[in-house]
Every structure is written in C-alpha cells, then in structure tokens.
Design a protein around this motif. Structure first.
Motif, PDB file in Angstrom:
ATOM      1  N   LEU A  81      33.959  40.453 -15.970  1.00 59.81           N
ATOM      2  CA  LEU A  81      33.992  41.874 -15.639  1.00 59.81           C
ATOM      3  C   LEU A  81      33.118  42.203 -14.437  1.00 59.81           C
ATOM      4  CD1 LEU A  81      33.820  43.448 -19.223  1.00 59.81           C
ATOM      5  CD2 LEU A  81      35.843  43.083 -17.810  1.00 59.81           C
ATOM      6  N   ALA A  82      32.335  41.225 -13.969  1.00 66.40           N
ATOM      7  CA  ALA A  82      31.462  41.385 -12.797  1.00 66.40           C
ATOM      8  C   ALA A  82      30.449  42.499 -13.006  1.00 66.40           C
ATOM      9  CB  ALA A  82      32.291  41.647 -11.538  1.00 66.40           C
ATOM     10  N   ILE A  83      29.825  42.520 -14.204  1.00 66.79           N
ATOM     11  CA  ILE A  83      28.809  43.519 -14.499  1.00 66.79           C
ATOM     12  C   ILE A  83      27.542  43.180 -13.711  1.00 66.79           C
ATOM     13  CG2 ILE A  83      27.481  44.649 -16.314  1.00 66.79           C
ATOM     14  CD1 ILE A  83      30.493  44.985 -16.608  1.00 66.79           C
ATOM     15  N   LEU A 236      36.259  53.850 -10.860  1.00 64.84           N
ATOM     16  CA  LEU A 236      36.930  52.552 -10.944  1.00 64.84           C
ATOM     17  C   LEU A 236      38.422  52.709 -11.243  1.00 64.84           C
ATOM     18  CD1 LEU A 236      36.212  49.458 -10.934  1.00 64.84           C
ATOM     19  CD2 LEU A 236      36.176  49.618 -13.437  1.00 64.84           C
ATOM     20  N   GLU A 237      39.227  51.912 -10.558  1.00 63.33           N
ATOM     21  CA  GLU A 237      40.670  51.894 -10.774  1.00 63.33           C
ATOM     22  C   GLU A 237      41.074  50.538 -11.354  1.00 63.33           C
ATOM     23  OE1 GLU A 237      42.363  52.697  -6.983  1.00 63.33           O
ATOM     24  OE2 GLU A 237      41.663  54.783  -6.928  1.00 63.33           O
ATOM     25  N   PRO A 238      42.243  50.462 -12.014  1.00 65.14           N
ATOM     26  CA  PRO A 238      42.682  49.174 -12.570  1.00 65.14           C
ATOM     27  C   PRO A 238      42.685  48.075 -11.516  1.00 65.14           C
ATOM     28  CG  PRO A 238      44.068  50.943 -13.398  1.00 65.14           C
ATOM     29  CD  PRO A 238      43.181  51.552 -12.339  1.00 65.14           C
ATOM     30  N   ASN A 239      42.141  46.933 -11.895  1.00 66.69           N
ATOM     31  CA  ASN A 239      42.089  45.747 -11.038  1.00 66.69           C
ATOM     32  C   ASN A 239      41.214  45.943  -9.802  1.00 66.69           C
ATOM     33  OD1 ASN A 239      42.782  43.033 -10.801  1.00 66.69           O
ATOM     34  ND2 ASN A 239      44.478  43.445  -9.417  1.00 66.69           N
ATOM     35  N   GLN A 240      40.351  46.935  -9.830  1.00 62.35           N
ATOM     36  CA  GLN A 240      39.395  47.122  -8.745  1.00 62.35           C
ATOM     37  C   GLN A 240      38.061  46.523  -9.157  1.00 62.35           C
ATOM     38  OE1 GLN A 240      38.266  51.192  -7.935  1.00 62.35           O
ATOM     39  NE2 GLN A 240      37.683  50.736  -5.823  1.00 62.35           N
ATOM     40  N   SER A 241      37.448  45.775  -8.280  1.00 64.88           N
ATOM     41  CA  SER A 241      36.192  45.113  -8.593  1.00 64.88           C
ATOM     42  C   SER A 241      35.019  46.083  -8.491  1.00 64.88           C
ATOM     43  CB  SER A 241      35.956  43.930  -7.646  1.00 64.88           C
ATOM     44  OG  SER A 241      34.664  43.389  -7.827  1.00 64.88           O
ATOM     45  N   ILE A 242      34.071  45.936  -9.396  1.00 66.05           N
ATOM     46  CA  ILE A 242      32.853  46.739  -9.334  1.00 66.05           C
ATOM     47  C   ILE A 242      32.083  46.432  -8.047  1.00 66.05           C
ATOM     48  CG2 ILE A 242      30.645  47.197 -10.487  1.00 66.05           C
ATOM     49  CD1 ILE A 242      31.974  46.642 -13.126  1.00 66.05           C
ATOM     50  N   ALA A 243      32.306  45.270  -7.471  1.00 67.27           N
ATOM     51  CA  ALA A 243      31.619  44.890  -6.239  1.00 67.27           C
ATOM     52  C   ALA A 243      31.895  45.879  -5.104  1.00 67.27           C
ATOM     53  CB  ALA A 243      32.030  43.483  -5.815  1.00 67.27           C
ATOM     54  N   HIS A 302      41.003  44.843 -16.645  1.00 67.12           N
ATOM     55  CA  HIS A 302      40.899  43.652 -15.807  1.00 67.12           C
ATOM     56  C   HIS A 302      41.491  42.435 -16.508  1.00 67.12           C
ATOM     57  CE1 HIS A 302      38.356  46.066 -13.260  1.00 67.12           C
ATOM     58  NE2 HIS A 302      38.038  45.056 -12.480  1.00 67.12           N
ATOM     59  N   LEU A 303      41.423  42.418 -17.837  1.00 72.59           N
ATOM     60  CA  LEU A 303      41.958  41.281 -18.570  1.00 72.59           C
ATOM     61  C   LEU A 303      43.480  41.218 -18.502  1.00 72.59           C
ATOM     62  CD1 LEU A 303      39.086  41.952 -20.149  1.00 72.59           C
ATOM     63  CD2 LEU A 303      39.976  40.195 -21.681  1.00 72.59           C
ATOM     64  N   LEU A 304      44.117  42.299 -18.062  1.00 77.20           N
ATOM     65  CA  LEU A 304      45.578  42.347 -18.002  1.00 77.20           C
ATOM     66  C   LEU A 304      46.111  41.983 -16.626  1.00 77.20           C
ATOM     67  CD1 LEU A 304      46.140  45.646 -20.038  1.00 77.20           C
ATOM     68  CD2 LEU A 304      45.928  43.294 -20.874  1.00 77.20           C
ATOM     69  N   PHE A 305      45.222  41.537 -15.736  1.00 72.16           N
ATOM     70  CA  PHE A 305      45.631  41.111 -14.404  1.00 72.16           C
ATOM     71  C   PHE A 305      45.225  39.650 -14.212  1.00 72.16           C
ATOM     72  CE2 PHE A 305      45.182  45.679 -14.119  1.00 72.16           C
ATOM     73  CZ  PHE A 305      46.255  46.064 -13.328  1.00 72.16           C
ATOM     74  N   SER A 306      46.195  38.813 -13.927  1.00 68.07           N
ATOM     75  CA  SER A 306      45.930  37.398 -13.704  1.00 68.07           C
ATOM     76  C   SER A 306      46.106  37.057 -12.231  1.00 68.07           C
ATOM     77  CB  SER A 306      46.885  36.535 -14.538  1.00 68.07           C
ATOM     78  OG  SER A 306      46.789  35.169 -14.179  1.00 68.07           O
TER      79      SER A 306
END
Length: 604
Positions: A81-83, A236-243, A302-306
């Motif tokens: 999850l890049a916490i 935050l949006e789906p599949n967007q990195s917290i970075a 994020h777990l739903l994007f491979s």
C-alpha cells in the motif's frame, strides 16, 4: 474461489457452536468470503486480486507437513500500500484490518491475513459489501470503531482469575478489540448480524457473538495518527500511489497537516486522555465527519489492480498534458490541508480540482459592492470561509465595543478551544446561487455551517426555518439568522440588538466584525445537541474568501450573466450617452448601474 484454499489450513481456533444444526463458524466465514468475491469483484478485479495475493504471499507450512497457509505479513501489506513510515500509521492499519478480516466473527480476531480475510477486508473498506448484504441498512461504523479500539482486560474484580487481583490494582496484560455497546440505538444494525442474516444463519450470532466486555476506546494518539494519514490521502484515486503526495510528507508540510488533525481531534471532545469511546465516536463521525474514512476505499482498491493487466485507456502522447492541480490557487485561508479537512464532510466531487476563488476581501476589498460583483451570478455551489480573532475583553477600540453592544447580553461559557490563541475559521456551504434581497432569505436543505479552527464542527440544515442565508448591502451577510431589516446604510451600531439565530454566523455590513453562536435548536441549522458546548464567538474579521465549485464553464456563464445585466441596465436608463465611451461608463458607474458599485438592476 474454493479451490484456492483446498490445501490451506487456518490457525484460528474455531468458534464453538453448541447447536449441531448450525454450520461451523469457519464454513460460514468461507461462504461469506466466497459470496463477497463473486458479487463484489468483476472478472478482471478478481484475477488481479489473486495475482497480487499469490505473488507477495508468505507461506506457512502446517505442523503435519500436509498443507500450507498463504498469507500477507504486516510488512507485505504496508509495503504494497506504500504507507509512508513518517506517518507512523502502518501498525495501526494492520491491527485494524486483522480485526476486520475475522468478520463476521469478531471473537476470532486478530486473524492471519490469508486470501479470504483479505477479500473481506477489501470488500468492507471499499463499501462493496452493500451489494451483498441488503435489506437491513447495515452500518460499518461500529465495525470500524472495534477495529481501531483497544481494551484493558488486565484489571479484574476481587477474587476473579488467578488468586484474585484486587479491584483497580490489576495491570495491562493484553489488549483486545472488543466494544461496549452502551445503549446503542436500534436504527444501527450491526454489520456482523446483517451478514449472518444474509447467509440465513442469524441464530449463530445469538449463540456465539455475545460479549459483556466494556470500556473500549480508540487511543487518542492512534486516532491522531490515523486522521493525519487520512488528511494526506484524502484526494487519493483508485490505483494512484500515495507517493504522488510526497510534497505533503516533508517535515514542514506535516506541521500544517497535524495542525488540521488537532482541530478535528478536538471535535471529539475527549474529557480524558484515555481515548475516544464509541458513544462519542459515533455522533462525531455521523454529524461532522461522515466521509472521513472514504479515502480507505481507493487505498484498498490497490489490490484490485495488477501490473499484469493493462487497464489504461489513454492514448500515448509525446507531449502529455500536465496534471490539473488539486487546488488551482491557495488563499490566505484555503490551502490543501483545509481542503482535505473539508473533504471529510463535503464530497470531493465539489472540491478536488473544482474550486475557483471568486472573492477574497484582502484583494477585492472588504465591501458589499465588491462581494456582489464577484459572487453573484455564479450558478453553482459555493464555499464561504472567514478567518478572524476573538474580540478581546476588555475591548481595545470603540468600534469593537460598539459591535459587542449590539449582541444580546446572555452569557455563555467560553467555547471549547478558548485556550487556543490563534485564528478562528468558520464557513458555510451553499448549494444554490447567492441572492441579493432585502425581503427573502435563500438556501436549501443541503446548506451547511461549519467551524474548522480551533475545533472541527459541522451544523446541518434543519427544516425548522428557511433562514439559511441572507445578503444585502444594509444588513450584511448572515447564515441561520433572520434578516436584520436595516435600511439605507445607516451606521447601525446604535439600532438595537442583532437578531441572531440559535446556530448562526453573522457579519456586519462593513465586513469588519462577525459573530458565531451555537445556542440550541429551533433555527435553520441543527445544533450539536449538547448544552455543555453551547458558545458564542464575536470576532474581528481578517479575511473572507468565497470559492466557487466549478470550472471554466461556470466562470464563463457568470461572465455572460453579468454582461447581459449591464446591457439590460443600459436599456433601462434614460441617460443620453455621448461619444466618449470612458466618460459614458463613468456616468453609468456614478448612477450605480454598472461597475463596482452597480446594483445589478432592480432588487427584489
């Protein structure tokens, strides 16, 4: 889905169900996870979920060597999850999801994050469970509280347990995720109960999930860290990195984020340092922070994007357009931290990349005429923000005393946060365009009043009164108060008391002073419902900002509306214009028909 677990063994001790006619708890948990996966994920999402899980899972062999357990460790989840480490929230999140993964049997928590546990975690935290659990209006708020709460079960009564520990002299030996349901309202169905009902196994809940454990709390420091984290990832949006929010994670930037978090934390009104009880947590979330946990949905999606599945639809370009900033420009009041705070109770569709500064008193001038020309004709929702400092007692100027003299003299205790010597920030959200009138108030049931600093509080519109807002050059601006019925810009500090609504925010016509009060229900906005926190703040205005919720199309529509108004004003005049356009316009401005002092035509 069942084949995924044919060789896996669970480490948990099964819940004992004494009635043999009821299915075992593990079987019910498996059925629910299977139904969640089948009905909440589409084919691509389920494939991506399985790929992510299997690629990163650790393997634990059984003691017999005949089976194995695939699971995610805390380190795996936090890295995926890049916490950010600097937020110190990873362990809090992992502990929470370890509880949610046991759903609908909290007595099994904490659980190992195997495939089925992660399925339930994602479905619950993304709100997708509503497509499976229907009919009972289930609410996940209690489950979220339990997942974050701790309980000291080391204090035992006299004669209980190992040789009898004297009451009140025990020590903390363990922490549990349990909750005391202290008089919980009947209109909130427990999500576990609703899930078992959906599985036609509601009797199991009655026999296995009763608990007499009391005094669960969310530790203040844990809640503080979680709020900071949610403020950072609010857009935050789906599949967007917290970075992508790295600029908000620098030491200097985090000072502002933590300041906003403290204002929110004060709103929970904790009377001690032990933590937040459910009886305080529930009303605060429902009334003042109803969508605070919304950022967890795109985070766990994020777990739903491979990486093996390319779901992008964008056409490659050699010159990609730069991303649109979350906030086009910052004001003296509005910044990204305050915007994130607003997103905890106003949908992000109104906020992110949608705000345009219409009026700022420090730039356009603190006058009703400037306010009118900047704000009227905006045919979309607006946010008004005002910042200021409390008028000191004793007062320092005659103008301050004159304004205080116009406020009804009933005394209220100092508001919460009085010890906070910084600025006050109040605001209002209006879902309808502003209206200039000496007769009628405007607004609708979507209107909101709120305080953001030093304490977070939100006041929702009621139906007891339609006095949501008023605006005219004599009375000034008000929310929740009846129109003052003043006339002709008289210097009206000697014209009697201001008529203030029970929950109201009122400015004088000079936009120099304001007063906010929360003194009970019966007006256009609901009170907090707690007389212990009734208060009144008279303050000197430092800045007023009005932000339009919209974009270029709304701005162009406002420009055209004012252009049409000016043409209509010209047609209504009997003034004979000459050949000098600048002189003609100056004449029209003197007549109050166009320009900064125009009235906009007839006033209703």
């Amino acid at each position: 889905m069942g084949q995924t677990h044919s060789s896996e063994q669970r480490p948990q001790t099964p819940v004992t169900i004494t009635n043999p006619s009821y299915p075992p708890a593990e079987e019910l948990s498996h059925r629910l996870a299977e139904r969640f996966a089948d009905q909440s994920f589409n084919g691509v999402e389920l494939y991506s979920f399985k790929d992510n899980f299997r690629t990163l899972a650790d393997v634990q062999k059984s003691e017999t060597g005949r089976g194995r357990l695939l699971y995610w460790s805390e380190d795996t989840l936090i890295k995926f999850l890049a916490i950010p480490d600097c937020l110190e929230v990873g362990a809090i999140l992992f502990r929470a999801v370890s509880y949610i993964g046991a759903f609908p049997f909290p007595s099994l928590a904490p659980v190992v994050l195997d495939f089925e546990a992660l399925v339930k975690i994602v479905v619950i935290l993304t709100g997708r469970y509503k497509s499976v659990i229907r009919g009972r209006r289930p609410d996940s708020l209690r489950l979220l509280f339990r997942s974050l709460a701790v309980y000291d079960r080391g204090v035992r009564s006299e004669g209980e347990g190992d040789g009898g520990v004297e009451e009140g002299k025990g020590k903390v030996v363990d922490m549990d995720f349990s909750l005391e349901d202290e008089g919980d309202e009947e209109d909130e169905d427990d999500l576990s109960l609703a899930a078992l009902d959906a599985l036609d196994a509601i009797e199991v809940f009655e026999h296995t999930e009763k608990s007499d454990i009391h005094h669960a709390r969310i530790p203040l420091d844990n809640l503080r860290k979680l709020i900071v984290f949610l403020l950072v990832i609010a857009p935050l949006e789906p599949n967007q990195s917290i970075a992508q929010f790295a600029d908000r994670l620098t030491p200097d930037a985090l000072v502002g984020v933590r300041g906003a978090a403290e204002c929110i934390l004060r709103g929970f009104r904790c009377k001690d340092e032990k933590g937040v009880l459910y009886r305080d947590f529930k009303p605060r979330i429902k009334k003042a922070l109803p969508i605070m946990f919304t950022p967890l949905a795109p985070l766990f999606e994020h777990l739903l994007f491979s990486k093996k599945v390319d779901m992008s639809t964008a056409t490659p370009s050699n010159n990609p357009e730069p991303p649109i900033p979350l906030l086009s420009t910052e004001g003296q009041i509005m910044d990204l931290n305050l915007l994130s705070q607003l997103s905890f109770f106003i949908p992000g569709t109104h906020l992110w990349r949608r705000l345009r500064l219409l009026y700022a008193g420090s730039e356009a001038g603190f006058s009703m005429g400037s306010f009118e020309t900047k704000v009227l004709k905006w045919a979309a929702p607006t946010l008004l923000l005002v910042s200021g400092t409390r008028i000191p007692f004793p007062t320092e100027t005659h103008a301050q005393q004159a304004f205080l003299d116009r406020i009804p003299s009933k005394k209220y205790p100092p508001p919460l946060g009085t010890q906070h010597t910084g600025r006050l920030v109040f605001g209002a959200f209006l879902n309808v365009p502003w209206k200039l009138s000496r007769k009628d108030c405007f607004g609708d049931a979507q209107s909101l009043l709120f305080q953001l600093e030093p304490m977070h509080e939100v006041f929702h519109a009621s139906r007891a009164s339609a006095e949501y807002a008023y605006f005219n050059k004599d009375d000034g601006i008000g929310f929740g108060s009846p129109m003052q019925k003043l006339k002709n810009h008289q210097y009206h500090y000697n014209q009697g008391f201001l008529n203030l609504g029970p929950v109201s925010l009122t400015f004088d016509h000079s936009l120099e002073y304001g007063v906010f009060q929360n003194t009970g229900n019966g007006g256009a906005y609901h009170s907090t419902g707690d007389a212990d926190y009734y208060s009144r703040d008279a303050f000197e205005i430092e800045e007023i900002e009005v932000w339009g919720c919209g974009g270029n199309s709304e701005a162009e529509a406002q420009r055209k509306a004012w252009a049409w108004e000016e043409r209509e004003a010209l047609l209504r005049t009997q003034i004979t214009l000459g050949k000098d356009p600048e002189a003609d316009r100056a004449l029209l401005e003197m007549a109050g028909l166009v320009g900064q002092n125009r009235s906009g035509g007839s006033m209703s």
